[in-house]
Design a protein around this motif. Structure first.
Motif, short mmCIF file in Angstrom:
data_model
loop_
_atom_site.label_atom_id
_atom_site.label_comp_id
_atom_site.label_asym_id
_atom_site.label_seq_id
_atom_site.Cartn_x
_atom_site.Cartn_y
_atom_site.Cartn_z
N LYS A 60 0.84 -1.21 0.00
CA LYS A 60 0.00 0.00 0.00
C LYS A 60 0.87 1.25 0.00
O LYS A 60 0.61 2.22 -0.73
CB LYS A 60 -0.92 0.00 1.22
N VAL A 108 2.53 1.61 -3.62
CA VAL A 108 1.66 2.01 -4.73
C VAL A 108 1.06 3.40 -4.53
O VAL A 108 0.63 4.04 -5.50
CB VAL A 108 0.53 0.98 -4.97
N GLU A 133 -2.68 -2.18 -6.55
CA GLU A 133 -2.52 -2.76 -5.22
C GLU A 133 -3.27 -4.09 -5.12
O GLU A 133 -2.74 -5.07 -4.59
CB GLU A 133 -3.05 -1.78 -4.16
N ASN A 158 -1.42 -7.70 -4.57
CA ASN A 158 -1.77 -8.52 -3.42
C ASN A 158 -2.28 -9.90 -3.84
O ASN A 158 -2.00 -10.91 -3.18
CB ASN A 158 -2.82 -7.82 -2.56
#
Length: 333
Positions: free
Chosen positions: A120, A123, A195, A199
């Protein structure tokens, strides 16, 4: 000071006695162990104070710069390790256990919250947004200018150029500016999508298998391949740059305070502990002292005795004793 023949005879006899006693192998080994047996039972605070330890480390580590000779030796040892012939015959898996790699992979892959927080931050960093914008922009521009269809299908090139012209006339700007404006306006949304994608790609299971696959690719690579990533002939400059970082850091008040507080914390924890317990923390125990350290140090002491260094130093103190008032009074009586 006038020499006394009888005192000189006593001194010589005393020195001969000491020389004979300490020339025996058992004497030195026993005295070494006796000293250790006494020393190991002493609490830390009875021998050294926090102030003395802190002053020594502050002076020798933080206030004393590394010599040019030391820096050159570090560079030379690194170079020697990198070019050692064993590197050609030794693979990575020979020095790193697969069980260790597996534990590291499981540990890293299990840190979901930390990994997601790191992603987080990355990005949402302006530098990442700028890089992503440029990447997407160049990809779109490259597709328009070098489309596969543009090269293989007759007439498509003219169609693509016409579409580009229409878009530019409608938006009253060239295509580059239009694309950049769109990306800048929607970069937050694009970053959020990035993101999510990252992930998903690096979930616990995929990340674990990624590390496992990486290990299987590199485990049989010889250690000599490290030379491909390090400029060996430039090690002197590389080590010197590393030293520059340390040289600046050691002089900062920050590190001085860190060392001070670290030593103080360690001292408070250990001041009432005996030295044998403290030494056990660094794997020095009675067996090591008897079997290893005594074998290492006793030859040094024996050499010192055989070179008559001990006799010369002993004579200084024996003369002080025998020519002292109490000793002279005993001899006269």
């Amino acid at each position: 000071m006038e020499k006394n023949p009888k005192i000189e005879q006593l001194i010589e006899a005393h020195l001969a006695f000491l020389d004979h006693e300490f020339s025996q192998d058992d004497t030195i080994e026993n005295e070494f162990l006796y000293f250790y047996q006494w020393f190991r039972k002493q609490p830390l605070k009875q021998i050294w104070s926090f102030e003395a330890i802190n002053a020594l480390l502050q002076k020798q580590i933080l206030n004393t710069p590394a010599t040019d000779s030391l820096i050159q030796q570090i560079a030379e040892h690194i170079r020697f390790a990198l070019v050692h012939p064993l590197n050609e015959m030794t693979q990575i898996e020979d020095i790193i256990s697969v069980h260790t790699i597996d534990r590291i992979a499981l540990y890293i892959s299990s840190k979901s919250a930390h990994r997601q927080a790191l992603i987080k931050r990355i990005v949402n960093n302006p530098a990442f947004s700028s890089m992503l914008t440029e990447l997407i922009h160049h990809s779109i521009q490259d597709y328009i200018d070098n489309s596969v269809m543009n090269k293989k299908v007759p007439g498509v090139g003219r169609f693509m150029k016409m579409g580009k012209s229409v878009l530019e006339s409608v938006t009253d700007s060239n295509l580059d500016d239009t694309v950049k404006h769109y990306l800048q306006k929607n970069i937050i949304k694009i970053s959020q999508i990035s993101e999510q994608v990252i992930n998903q790609h690096f979930d616990d299971n995929k990340l674990y298998h990624f590390q496992a696959n990486l290990w299987h690719k590199i485990k049989q690579v010889p250690l000599s391949s490290v030379k491909n990533y390090i400029e060996i002939n430039d090690l002197t400059n590389t080590v010197a740059m590393g030293h520059d970082i340390w040289d600046n850091l050691r002089q900062t008040e920050y590190l001085k305070q860190q060392v001070h507080d670290g030593i103080y914390t360690w001292y408070c924890h250990n001041q009432d502990r005996s030295f044998d317990l403290i030494m056990q923390d660094i794997s020095i125990n009675e067996s090591l002292v008897q079997n290893e350290l005594s074998a290492l140090l006793c030859p040094v002491i024996k050499h010192m005795i055989s070179s008559e260094h001990l006799k010369q130093r002993a004579r200084v103190y024996l003369e002080k004793f025998y020519y002292s008032e109490p000793a002279l009074s005993i001899l006269k009586s």
